[in-house]
Design a protein around this motif. Sequence first.
Motif, PDB file in Angstrom:
ATOM      1  N   SER A  25     -66.172  72.925  30.295  1.00 34.39           N
ATOM      2  CA  SER A  25     -66.485  74.304  30.687  1.00 34.39           C
ATOM      3  C   SER A  25     -67.822  74.341  31.407  1.00 34.39           C
ATOM      4  N   VAL A  26     -68.049  75.459  32.115  1.00 31.31           N
ATOM      5  CA  VAL A  26     -69.357  75.755  32.699  1.00 31.31           C
ATOM      6  C   VAL A  26     -69.807  77.088  32.114  1.00 31.31           C
ATOM      7  N   THR A  27     -70.978  77.096  31.526  1.00 36.14           N
ATOM      8  CA  THR A  27     -71.505  78.303  30.896  1.00 36.14           C
ATOM      9  C   THR A  27     -72.932  78.542  31.368  1.00 36.14           C
ATOM     10  N   ARG A  28     -73.439  79.724  31.024  1.00 34.42           N
ATOM     11  CA  ARG A  28     -74.821  80.059  31.342  1.00 34.42           C
ATOM     12  C   ARG A  28     -75.637  80.100  30.069  1.00 34.42           C
ATOM     13  N   SER A  29     -76.867  79.610  30.141  1.00 28.31           N
ATOM     14  CA  SER A  29     -77.813  79.702  29.037  1.00 28.31           C
ATOM     15  C   SER A  29     -79.165  80.086  29.618  1.00 28.31           C
ATOM     16  N   GLY A  30     -79.593  81.331  29.401  1.00 26.27           N
ATOM     17  CA  GLY A  30     -80.814  81.797  30.035  1.00 26.27           C
ATOM     18  C   GLY A  30     -80.658  81.746  31.544  1.00 26.27           C
ATOM     19  N   LYS A  31     -81.546  81.028  32.224  1.00 28.76           N
ATOM     20  CA  LYS A  31     -81.473  80.878  33.676  1.00 28.76           C
ATOM     21  C   LYS A  31     -80.896  79.523  34.086  1.00 28.76           C
ATOM     22  N   GLU A  32     -80.236  78.850  33.168  1.00 26.29           N
ATOM     23  CA  GLU A  32     -79.618  77.562  33.461  1.00 26.29           C
ATOM     24  C   GLU A  32     -78.098  77.682  33.472  1.00 26.29           C
ATOM     25  N   LEU A  33     -77.470  76.817  34.262  1.00 23.47           N
ATOM     26  CA  LEU A  33     -76.027  76.634  34.209  1.00 23.47           C
ATOM     27  C   LEU A  33     -75.752  75.341  33.464  1.00 23.47           C
ATOM     28  N   HIS A  34     -74.887  75.411  32.459  1.00 24.91           N
ATOM     29  CA  HIS A  34     -74.588  74.240  31.640  1.00 24.91           C
ATOM     30  C   HIS A  34     -73.181  73.740  31.957  1.00 24.91           C
ATOM     31  N   PHE A  35     -73.108  72.507  32.406  1.00 27.99           N
ATOM     32  CA  PHE A  35     -71.838  71.833  32.645  1.00 27.99           C
ATOM     33  C   PHE A  35     -71.534  71.031  31.379  1.00 27.99           C
ATOM     34  N   ASN A  36     -70.596  71.546  30.596  1.00 29.41           N
ATOM     35  CA  ASN A  36     -70.305  70.996  29.279  1.00 29.41           C
ATOM     36  C   ASN A  36     -69.183  69.964  29.383  1.00 29.41           C
ATOM     37  N   PHE A  37     -69.571  68.701  29.403  1.00 29.69           N
ATOM     38  CA  PHE A  37     -68.595  67.616  29.470  1.00 29.69           C
ATOM     39  C   PHE A  37     -68.115  67.276  28.062  1.00 29.69           C
ATOM     40  N   GLU A  38     -67.229  66.315  27.962  1.00 33.94           N
ATOM     41  CA  GLU A  38     -66.637  65.964  26.665  1.00 33.94           C
ATOM     42  C   GLU A  38     -67.696  65.586  25.630  1.00 33.94           C
ATOM     43  N   LYS A  39     -68.718  64.839  26.072  1.00 34.51           N
ATOM     44  CA  LYS A  39     -69.715  64.344  25.121  1.00 34.51           C
ATOM     45  C   LYS A  39     -71.136  64.800  25.443  1.00 34.51           C
ATOM     46  N   ASP A  40     -71.365  65.235  26.660  1.00 35.45           N
ATOM     47  CA  ASP A  40     -72.731  65.514  27.103  1.00 35.45           C
ATOM     48  C   ASP A  40     -72.792  66.796  27.921  1.00 35.45           C
ATOM     49  N   VAL A  41     -74.017  67.278  28.115  1.00 35.23           N
ATOM     50  CA  VAL A  41     -74.255  68.514  28.878  1.00 35.23           C
ATOM     51  C   VAL A  41     -75.213  68.217  30.025  1.00 35.23           C
ATOM     52  N   LEU A  42     -74.851  68.702  31.207  1.00 41.06           N
ATOM     53  CA  LEU A  42     -75.741  68.642  32.364  1.00 41.06           C
ATOM     54  C   LEU A  42     -76.180  70.064  32.672  1.00 41.06           C
ATOM     55  N   ALA A  43     -77.499  70.314  32.621  1.00 46.64           N
ATOM     56  CA  ALA A  43     -78.044  71.641  32.910  1.00 46.64           C
ATOM     57  C   ALA A  43     -78.620  71.659  34.315  1.00 46.64           C
ATOM     58  N   LEU A  44     -78.307  72.699  35.071  1.00 46.77           N
ATOM     59  CA  LEU A  44     -78.859  72.888  36.410  1.00 46.77           C
ATOM     60  C   LEU A  44     -79.682  74.187  36.436  1.00 46.77           C
ATOM     61  N   HIS A  45     -80.902  74.082  36.942  1.00 44.28           N
ATOM     62  CA  HIS A  45     -81.778  75.247  37.095  1.00 44.28           C
ATOM     63  C   HIS A  45     -82.116  75.370  38.574  1.00 44.28           C
ATOM     64  N   LEU A  46     -81.738  76.493  39.180  1.00 44.12           N
ATOM     65  CA  LEU A  46     -81.903  76.680  40.620  1.00 44.12           C
ATOM     66  C   LEU A  46     -83.341  76.974  41.038  1.00 44.12           C
ATOM     67  N   MET A  47     -84.182  77.340  40.096  1.00 42.99           N
ATOM     68  CA  MET A  47     -85.569  77.687  40.391  1.00 42.99           C
ATOM     69  C   MET A  47     -85.616  78.793  41.460  1.00 42.99           C
ATOM     70  N   LEU A  48     -86.580  78.726  42.405  1.00 41.96           N
ATOM     71  CA  LEU A  48     -86.777  79.845  43.328  1.00 41.96           C
ATOM     72  C   LEU A  48     -85.759  79.889  44.462  1.00 41.96           C
ATOM     73  N   ARG A  49     -85.465  78.738  45.065  1.00 47.19           N
ATOM     74  CA  ARG A  49     -84.655  78.747  46.290  1.00 47.19           C
ATOM     75  C   ARG A  49     -83.465  77.799  46.222  1.00 47.19           C
ATOM     76  N   GLY A  50     -83.123  77.319  45.044  1.00 49.40           N
ATOM     77  CA  GLY A  50     -81.974  76.441  44.921  1.00 49.40           C
ATOM     78  C   GLY A  50     -80.674  77.185  45.202  1.00 49.40           C
ATOM     79  N   GLN A  51     -79.692  76.447  45.739  1.00 49.30           N
ATOM     80  CA  GLN A  51     -78.378  77.023  46.018  1.00 49.30           C
ATOM     81  C   GLN A  51     -77.284  76.041  45.612  1.00 49.30           C
ATOM     82  N   LEU A  52     -76.109  76.589  45.349  1.00 49.09           N
ATOM     83  CA  LEU A  52     -74.941  75.781  45.021  1.00 49.09           C
ATOM     84  C   LEU A  52     -73.920  75.889  46.141  1.00 49.09           C
TER      85      LEU A  52
END
Length: 258
Positions: A52-79
């Motif tokens: 799943s992909v969820t939000r936590s505060g200002k982070e996006l959490h990519f929830n894999f089977e065993k681990d989590v990758l958090a992405l924070h866009l900061m001021l000018r980041g884009q996806l």
Amino acid sequence: MPELPDLEVFSANLNEAFAGKKLITVQVPNDKKLNVTPEELREVLNGQLLKSVTRSGKELHFNFEKDVLALHLMLRGQLHFFEEIHQIKYPVIELYFEGDLGLVMSDPQKIAAATLNPEPSAAPDALDSKVTPEFLKEHLKGKKAGIKGVLLDQHQIRGIGNAYADEILWKARISPFSIAGKIPEEKVKDLHHVIHEVLTDAIKEIRKAHPGSITGEFRDFLKVHTQHNPKSPTGADILIHKSGARKTYYTEEQQLFN
């Protein structure tokens, strides 16, 4: 910077696009903010299914089977979505999923951050059920800082940024310059109600106007935090206070508690 409502919509759209897919590999063109080496990140994540992909505060959490990758866009980041290959400028991290689908986080400032298995935060999310009127009352008690600063402090309550702090305080009729610990109990209850109302209404507005978005800041519907309208919906003049690079939008309707 995208705030809680933007990121809530982004996470739902990313979840729809990638949940249930296997990560083939991950590349990190800019590892300045990464908490592990790119090689360690690949070793841990490659081949894992994204649950799943969820939000936590200002982070996006990519929830894999065993681990989590958090992405924070900061001021000018884009996806950015891409298929097979991409030519997106300023890439920070690139996720390659099965089916030739991918996602890039870019940032010309090179400060957007990727974190493997971030530490849990002690501060609750602004929409967490833990943020009750009682929580806010105890949390604000004795604080000498201005209320807007408290709302913006991600170590105290996560997810609220400059634009939504202005909207929340205007709706609650509390001056952004009020001392947090001086706000009366009844006004604290109003503040609690308005935090939830403003943020959830904004999520609905963004979903309606920009249903497939995964990047950007959508502010057209805001009532006071805007340079387009000189007056609030109640007819009061919108005043602007500048402190450094940050602008605060407010009206004289908002009560000052000192």
